[in-house]
Design a protein around this motif. Structure first.
Motif, mmCIF file in Angstrom:
data_model
loop_
_atom_site.group_PDB
_atom_site.id
_atom_site.type_symbol
_atom_site.label_atom_id
_atom_site.label_comp_id
_atom_site.label_asym_id
_atom_site.label_seq_id
_atom_site.Cartn_x
_atom_site.Cartn_y
_atom_site.Cartn_z
ATOM 1 N N ALA A 182 -89.800 30.750 -8.175
ATOM 2 C CA ALA A 182 -88.634 29.904 -7.818
ATOM 3 C C ALA A 182 -88.596 29.384 -9.456
ATOM 4 O O ALA A 182 -87.286 28.983 -9.811
ATOM 5 C CB ALA A 182 -88.827 29.041 -7.056
ATOM 6 N N PRO A 183 -89.504 28.674 -10.027
ATOM 7 C CA PRO A 183 -89.139 27.848 -11.125
ATOM 8 C C PRO A 183 -88.555 28.921 -12.328
ATOM 9 O O PRO A 183 -87.611 28.216 -12.960
ATOM 10 C CB PRO A 183 -90.287 27.187 -11.906
ATOM 11 N N VAL A 184 -89.226 29.824 -12.517
ATOM 12 C CA VAL A 184 -88.636 31.013 -13.613
ATOM 13 C C VAL A 184 -87.218 31.213 -13.268
ATOM 14 O O VAL A 184 -86.358 31.266 -14.172
ATOM 15 C CB VAL A 184 -89.582 32.135 -13.502
ATOM 16 N N ALA A 185 -86.958 31.393 -12.038
ATOM 17 C CA ALA A 185 -85.598 31.850 -11.528
ATOM 18 C C ALA A 185 -84.418 30.741 -11.934
ATOM 19 O O ALA A 185 -83.303 30.872 -12.396
ATOM 20 C CB ALA A 185 -85.298 32.113 -10.200
ATOM 21 N N GLY A 186 -85.308 29.459 -11.651
ATOM 22 C CA GLY A 186 -84.196 28.268 -11.863
ATOM 23 C C GLY A 186 -84.066 28.199 -13.413
ATOM 24 O O GLY A 186 -82.738 27.853 -13.849
ATOM 25 N N PRO A 218 -77.506 21.817 -10.240
ATOM 26 C CA PRO A 218 -78.609 21.209 -9.136
ATOM 27 C C PRO A 218 -79.117 22.364 -8.384
ATOM 28 O O PRO A 218 -80.304 22.135 -7.991
ATOM 29 C CB PRO A 218 -77.190 20.676 -8.443
ATOM 30 N N PHE A 219 -78.748 23.487 -8.330
ATOM 31 C CA PHE A 219 -79.509 24.446 -7.584
ATOM 32 C C PHE A 219 -80.756 24.982 -8.404
ATOM 33 O O PHE A 219 -81.857 25.144 -7.832
ATOM 34 C CB PHE A 219 -78.625 25.881 -7.336
ATOM 35 N N ALA A 220 -80.467 25.141 -9.790
ATOM 36 C CA ALA A 220 -81.770 25.339 -10.572
ATOM 37 C C ALA A 220 -82.830 24.286 -10.555
ATOM 38 O O ALA A 220 -83.733 24.625 -10.500
ATOM 39 C CB ALA A 220 -81.289 25.800 -11.922
ATOM 40 N N VAL A 278 -86.453 34.093 1.872
ATOM 41 C CA VAL A 278 -87.491 34.618 0.977
ATOM 42 C C VAL A 278 -88.500 33.508 0.035
ATOM 43 O O VAL A 278 -89.657 33.888 -0.396
ATOM 44 C CB VAL A 278 -86.852 35.738 -0.091
ATOM 45 N N LEU A 279 -87.788 32.361 0.282
ATOM 46 C CA LEU A 279 -88.684 31.420 -0.639
ATOM 47 C C LEU A 279 -90.051 30.914 0.330
ATOM 48 O O LEU A 279 -90.538 30.138 -0.092
ATOM 49 C CB LEU A 279 -87.817 30.266 -0.976
ATOM 50 N N ILE A 285 -86.794 24.754 -9.711
ATOM 51 C CA ILE A 285 -87.932 24.186 -10.555
ATOM 52 C C ILE A 285 -88.820 23.506 -9.827
ATOM 53 O O ILE A 285 -89.960 23.656 -10.120
ATOM 54 C CB ILE A 285 -87.111 23.796 -11.818
ATOM 55 N N VAL A 286 -88.335 22.397 -8.887
ATOM 56 C CA VAL A 286 -89.467 21.623 -8.581
ATOM 57 C C VAL A 286 -89.622 22.219 -7.081
ATOM 58 O O VAL A 286 -90.653 21.356 -6.574
ATOM 59 C CB VAL A 286 -88.626 20.187 -8.396
ATOM 60 N N LEU A 287 -89.313 23.286 -6.581
ATOM 61 C CA LEU A 287 -89.392 23.587 -5.433
ATOM 62 C C LEU A 287 -90.804 23.655 -4.924
ATOM 63 O O LEU A 287 -91.484 23.324 -3.868
ATOM 64 C CB LEU A 287 -88.853 24.736 -4.879
#
Length: 431
Positions: A164-168, A130-132, A154-155, A136-138
């Protein structure tokens, strides 16, 4: 890249992931028991609202899991799960309950590792996806940046939002890597912890060897009994057909011999098949011996027109039962070979004597040229050698001179005695 994807998301990795999830599910009751202990000790009212307290409950529950793993069915159930989900060969796992202290200790260690790794991977599998997905859609859904989601400040920066999508995606890959790594470790540790002990391996090897020995001996019984009967009946029927009109008395004797031969062979066949049927008692027909049926064997052989000159300088009644039984089969095989390979009405010499504490059997018959060979043949000669060897004796067969075949067997009256081929050994596990 494809190899890495298969390693992280291939069929084997997915099955091992399921195995870990099952471990996490098994760990939940122990975590609940642990929370009952951790809550009053720490004074916390909501143990599951704190990650440290959750981990503490998990740590308290694992020793309880190790204790309950002493339940007898734990090892067979865990071995079955490892076999189907982790891809470990069945022969490297023990499918019987743990009995000794060492086996129970290794089972407890395995169960603790399974639930420990499984609980961690199951927790990550619930929390990370869910967090990922949010990460990804943030960048696309600005409403997700609401403070109520508890996302890091930081976001709020543009560069962080873009990453953020890369981190997810990387967090999902990391989850798959952790699951694959834990699954590989459990698959590697399963044989040492769930595998059979040296004593269990020895017992299994002894059981397989005993079963193989019984099968080999039963195969010899079938070959000697049925093979001889078919050879004798064929010769008797052929001889009766040739003199059907000229010698009715000989035909009657041949038919009577065929009837006697087939009746006895059916009884022996029933006895052997009774041993092969799992759980059945051996057949009621006794295995033939020299004392019981030497005269009948000679009579049935002669009924086909074969001339057999028998010299018996031994008392069959005085022979040990197993020696008498194996000797009967050797004589039967020798006469059977003579029926196949000697010429019509050829004289067969049979001598049975006792010399120096050993029973000696000699069968000589003429052959027309080299002894014939056939595909798959030779089982009878090997069977005679095996019978003699099990009794500590020897059996040899081969040509002597130009047109004579000689079988000679020596069976000690005392010494090593093989197992009765009609007795199935009981399987014994570890003491």
């Amino acid at each position: 890249m494809s190899a890495l994807a298969r390693l992280l998301f291939g069929r084997r990795a997915r099955l091992r992931w399921i195995h870990l999830i099952l471990g996490g599910a098994l760990a939940m009751p122990y975590v609940l028991v642990g929370s009952v202990v951790v809550g009053p000790v720490t004074g916390a009212t909501d143990v599951f609202g704190s990650l440290p307290l959750q981990l503490a409950s998990f740590g308290v529950g694992l020793p309880l899991a190790a204790v309950t793993s002493l339940f007898p069915l734990t090892r067979p159930l865990e071995s079955a799960a490892v076999r189907w989900l982790c891809g470990v060969d069945a022969d490297r796992l023990a499918l019987t309950p743990a009995r000794t202290r060492d086996e129970k200790g290794r089972t407890a260690a395995w169960f603790t590792l399974h639930l420990g790794f499984g609980g961690i991977i199951a927790g990550m599998s619930l929390a990370l996806p869910p967090f990922a997905a949010v990460l990804i859609v943030l960048p696309v859904l600005a409403g997700l940046r609401d403070d109520r989601l508890g996302l890091p400040e930081v976001l709020d920066h543009t560069w962080a939002l873009a990453l953020a999508p890369v981190a997810g995606a990387l967090s999902l890959v990391a989850l798959a890597g952790c699951a694959a790594g834990c699954g590989a470790l459990l698959a590697r540790w399963a044989p040492p912890l769930l595998g059979p002990t040296p004593r269990e391996r020895l017992a299994a090897a002894e059981a397989r060897a005993a079963d193989l020995a019984v099968r080999n001996r039963l195969a010899r019984e079938l070959h000697d009994s049925v093979g001889h009967a078919l050879s004798a009946v064929t010769l008797q029927a052929s001889a009766a057909r040739r003199v059907l009109d000229s010698d009715p008395e000989f035909v009657r004797e041949a038919l009577a011999a065929i009837e006697d031969t087939t009746r006895r062979t059916v009884g022996e066949l029933d006895a052997v098949l009774g041993v092969l049927r799992e759980g059945d008692a051996p057949g009621t027909a006794p295995a033939p011996t020299l004392a019981a049926d030497l005269d009948g064997l000679l009579r049935r052989t002669r009924a086909g027109g074969q001339r057999v000159r028998a010299t018996v300088d031994a008392d069959p009644e005085a022979l040990p039962p197993l020696v008498s039984r194996e000797a009967y089969r050797i004589v039967q095989e020798g006469l059977s070979n003579a029926l196949k390979h000697a010429g019509e009405r050829a004289a067969v010499q049979l001598r049975i004597t006792v010399t120096g504490g050993a029973l000696e059997i000699t069968v000589e018959n003429p052959v027309d040229g080299p002894a014939p060979s056939r595909a798959g043949g030779g089982h009878g000669l090997r069977g005679m050698a095996d019978r003699a060897r099990l009794l500590g004796g020897t059996a040899t067969a081969g040509p002597t001179g130009t047109q004579t075949w000689r079988l000679h067997a020596t069976l000690p009256m005392t010494g090593p005695v093989g197992q009765d081929p009609y007795d199935r050994p009981r399987r014994r596990g570890p003491a």
